[in-house]
Design a protein around this motif. Structure first.
Motif, short mmCIF file in Angstrom:
data_model
loop_
_atom_site.label_atom_id
_atom_site.label_comp_id
_atom_site.label_asym_id
_atom_site.label_seq_id
_atom_site.Cartn_x
_atom_site.Cartn_y
_atom_site.Cartn_z
N ASP A 13 38.52 43.74 49.46
CA ASP A 13 39.72 42.74 49.30
C ASP A 13 40.88 43.47 49.38
O ASP A 13 41.91 42.79 49.93
CB ASP A 13 39.63 42.38 47.75
CG ASP A 13 40.44 41.23 47.09
OD1 ASP A 13 40.82 40.02 48.13
OD2 ASP A 13 41.04 41.19 46.25
N ASP A 71 46.84 43.64 45.56
CA ASP A 71 45.69 43.69 44.78
C ASP A 71 45.75 44.65 43.67
O ASP A 71 44.85 45.07 43.04
CB ASP A 71 44.62 44.09 45.80
CG ASP A 71 43.09 43.69 45.13
OD1 ASP A 71 43.10 42.97 44.29
OD2 ASP A 71 42.11 44.05 45.30
N HIS A 97 46.35 39.17 42.40
CA HIS A 97 45.41 38.26 41.53
C HIS A 97 44.83 38.46 40.35
O HIS A 97 44.18 37.92 39.82
CB HIS A 97 44.26 37.66 42.89
CG HIS A 97 43.32 38.59 42.96
ND1 HIS A 97 41.86 38.30 42.53
CD2 HIS A 97 43.34 39.89 43.16
CE1 HIS A 97 41.31 39.24 42.85
NE2 HIS A 97 41.84 40.44 43.30
N HIS A 98 45.29 39.78 39.92
CA HIS A 98 44.62 40.25 38.48
C HIS A 98 45.59 39.69 37.75
O HIS A 98 46.66 39.12 37.69
CB HIS A 98 44.75 41.72 38.33
CG HIS A 98 43.55 42.27 39.32
ND1 HIS A 98 43.99 42.71 40.53
CD2 HIS A 98 42.63 42.74 39.17
CE1 HIS A 98 42.94 43.16 41.26
NE2 HIS A 98 41.97 43.39 40.47
N ASN A 118 42.39 38.34 46.33
CA ASN A 118 43.83 38.66 46.41
C ASN A 118 43.88 38.35 48.02
O ASN A 118 44.74 37.72 48.37
CB ASN A 118 44.15 40.02 46.29
CG ASN A 118 45.35 40.28 46.17
OD1 ASN A 118 46.22 39.70 45.28
ND2 ASN A 118 46.31 40.94 47.18
N ASP A 148 35.13 39.71 46.65
CA ASP A 148 35.66 39.58 45.22
C ASP A 148 35.24 38.35 44.66
O ASP A 148 35.48 38.14 43.72
CB ASP A 148 37.25 39.67 45.52
CG ASP A 148 37.78 41.01 44.93
OD1 ASP A 148 37.10 42.22 45.35
OD2 ASP A 148 38.70 41.07 44.18
MN LIG Z 1 40.70 42.13 44.41
#
Ligand SMILES: [Mn+2]
Length: 452
Positions: A13, A71, A97-98, A118, A148
């Motif tokens: 990712d 990421d 994207h976390h 991400n 992912d």
């Molecule tokens: Mn990721």
């Protein structure tokens, strides 16, 4: 100079995101991590020319003005780069994207989107701006999305992941190549661990959830443990799996977890151990603890911390119709028709469940011209019933195994409710919309200015 990089131990990712940074921010040079995740090595080897990476050491001589991080938003996961940046105060932009509430990167501007991958985040930007991609770039990006999102099937998947995947296909991404880069369990040692885990993994019920647990001691950390854990997840299909590995060489404990239920929130559960990840995928590294002791502690921690699962009694219909066993088939037939039911529990004078009468049973009576016989002559006597404490998963299993659509719930010999297929499907529907709502609540569209 302007540079971009992902987290240490770059994964697919990360690479997918970086190849798109190169398109979106053409002036930026990509910097590679000292470590490449084993799952990403083949893709990296194949396409390194497309990235044209610099080594972290090479940026030491440069004055770095702008930095893009992809990421991750955790300082610890990018420190290997920052130790080479001489400029004390570069401007930092993060695409992650976390869950971003824990961003601890000093003075960074944070762009967060809760997409499954991400890469989808940057891919959406490229798509919206109509930026064309080479087929190789599209393949790299699509591999990142598939990796992912578990090939677009994990719970974290959003509409955008699909949209961007479609755009990447349009740009000539090769699914055949994507598939070959995703085959992660190839090495002999990985297969040995897979077999070892399948032999020793145990399934237990914790708070109504079906939980897999395993404990394994390894001489040293081997690449791709998470992929093995996911493989077992696929085979065993539990609600969640917690795999504890005790690594002798480094004296560390590695906890890898996967969940399929929003009620088992790994991000929250593992934060106690300094771990991180998503709601559905997380890991933690624990130092200075004896493996078996940790494992026992962790099991009791789960007992105390898991939110109880929904039970049959939570979804059953409490207002239900019943008939008495002395009723004639004719009366019962009329009753079912008026009540618009396909079946009904049959009670005796004491209100105890004695049988179940379905339209099919009535048909039999009609064929035999026995419509004046009492219900008890034609009802199904062996009723599959349960108490209200069973999990939804068990309800589902009972439905499938017995080809039934009604499950009477009996407590203290009294019929207290019925779970129908409809109740079950409604529950699944509510669950899905709850998960979506939760996901939207969490959408971290924030500009954080954390220092750390
Ligand atoms: Mn990721």
């Amino acid at each position: 100079m302007d540079i971009a990089f992902g987290h240490t131990n770059m994964d697919l990712d990360c690479l997918g995101s970086l190849i798109l940074v190169k398109k979106l921010y053409p002036g930026y040079r990509l910097v590679k991590s000292r470590l490449i995740h084993p799952a990403a090595r083949n893709l990296y080897n194949m396409y390194q020319d497309f990235f044209d990476f610099m080594n972290p050491k090479e940026i030491e001589e440069e004055s770095i003005e702008n930095v893009i991080i992809v990421d991750t938003c955790t300082a610890d996961r990018v420190k290997e780069y920052f130790s080479h940046i001489r400029n004390p105060d570069p401007s930092i932009l993060i695409f992650d994207h976390h869950p971003t509430e824990n961003c601890d990167i000093l003075g960074a501007r944070l762009e967060g989107k809760p997409f499954g991958a991400n890469t989808s985040f940057l891919g959406k930007m490229a798509m919206d701006r109509g930026i064309p991609l080479a087929p190789e770039e599209a393949t790299i990006a699509l591999t990142g999305i598939y990796a992912d999102t578990g090939r677009l099937i994990y719970e974290n998947v959003c509409r955008e992941d699909y949209e961007v995947a479609a755009y990447l296909l349009d740009m000539g991404a090769s699914l055949k190549l994507v598939k070959s880069f995703l085959e992660t369990i190839k090495e002999e040692e990985q297969i040995a661990v897979l077999h070892g885990l399948l032999r020793t993994v145990t399934r237990t019920d914790i708070q109504g959830h079906s939980i897999l647990l395993s404990y394994m001691e390894l001489e040293e950390n081997i690449p791709g443990l998470a992929a093995i854990v996911e493989k077992i997840m696929d085979i065993e299909d539990p609600d969640a799996y917690f795999a504890v590995f005790c690594i002798a060489k480094t004296k560390t404990i590695l906890l890898i977890a996967r969940s399929q239920k929003i009620r088992i929130d790994l991000h929250e559960l593992l934060s106690v151990y300094g771990g991180g990840g998503h709601q559905m995928a997380g890991s933690a590294k624990i130092e200075n603890q004896e493996g078996p002791v940790f494992y026992d502690d962790f099991c009791s921690y789960l007992e105390q911390s898991l939110t109880p699962a929904t039970r049959a009694r939570d979804i059953m219909t409490r207002e239900f119709r019943t008939i008495r066993e002395e009723m004639t088939l004719m009366e019962a037939s009329r009753f079912l028709e008026e009540a618009d039911l396909t079946g009904v529990p049959v009670l005796n004078g004491q209100g105890e469940l004695k049988g179940f009468l379905s339209l099919r049973d009535i048909m039999k009576g009609r064929k035999a011209e026995q419509m004046h016989s009492p219900v008890k002559a034609y009802m199904t006597r062996k009723v599959i019933a349960s108490d209200g404490s069973i999990s939804i998963r068990e309800v589902e299993r009972i439905f499938y195994r017995n080809h039934i659509g009604h499950l009477p719930i009996v407590e203290d010999n009294k019929l207290v409710g019925i779970v129908t297929r409809w109740d079950y499907l409604e529950f699944k529907k509510r669950q899905n919309s709850r998960e979506r709502a939760l996901k939207n609540d969490n959408s971290p569209e924030v500009t954080a200015s954390g220092r750390g």
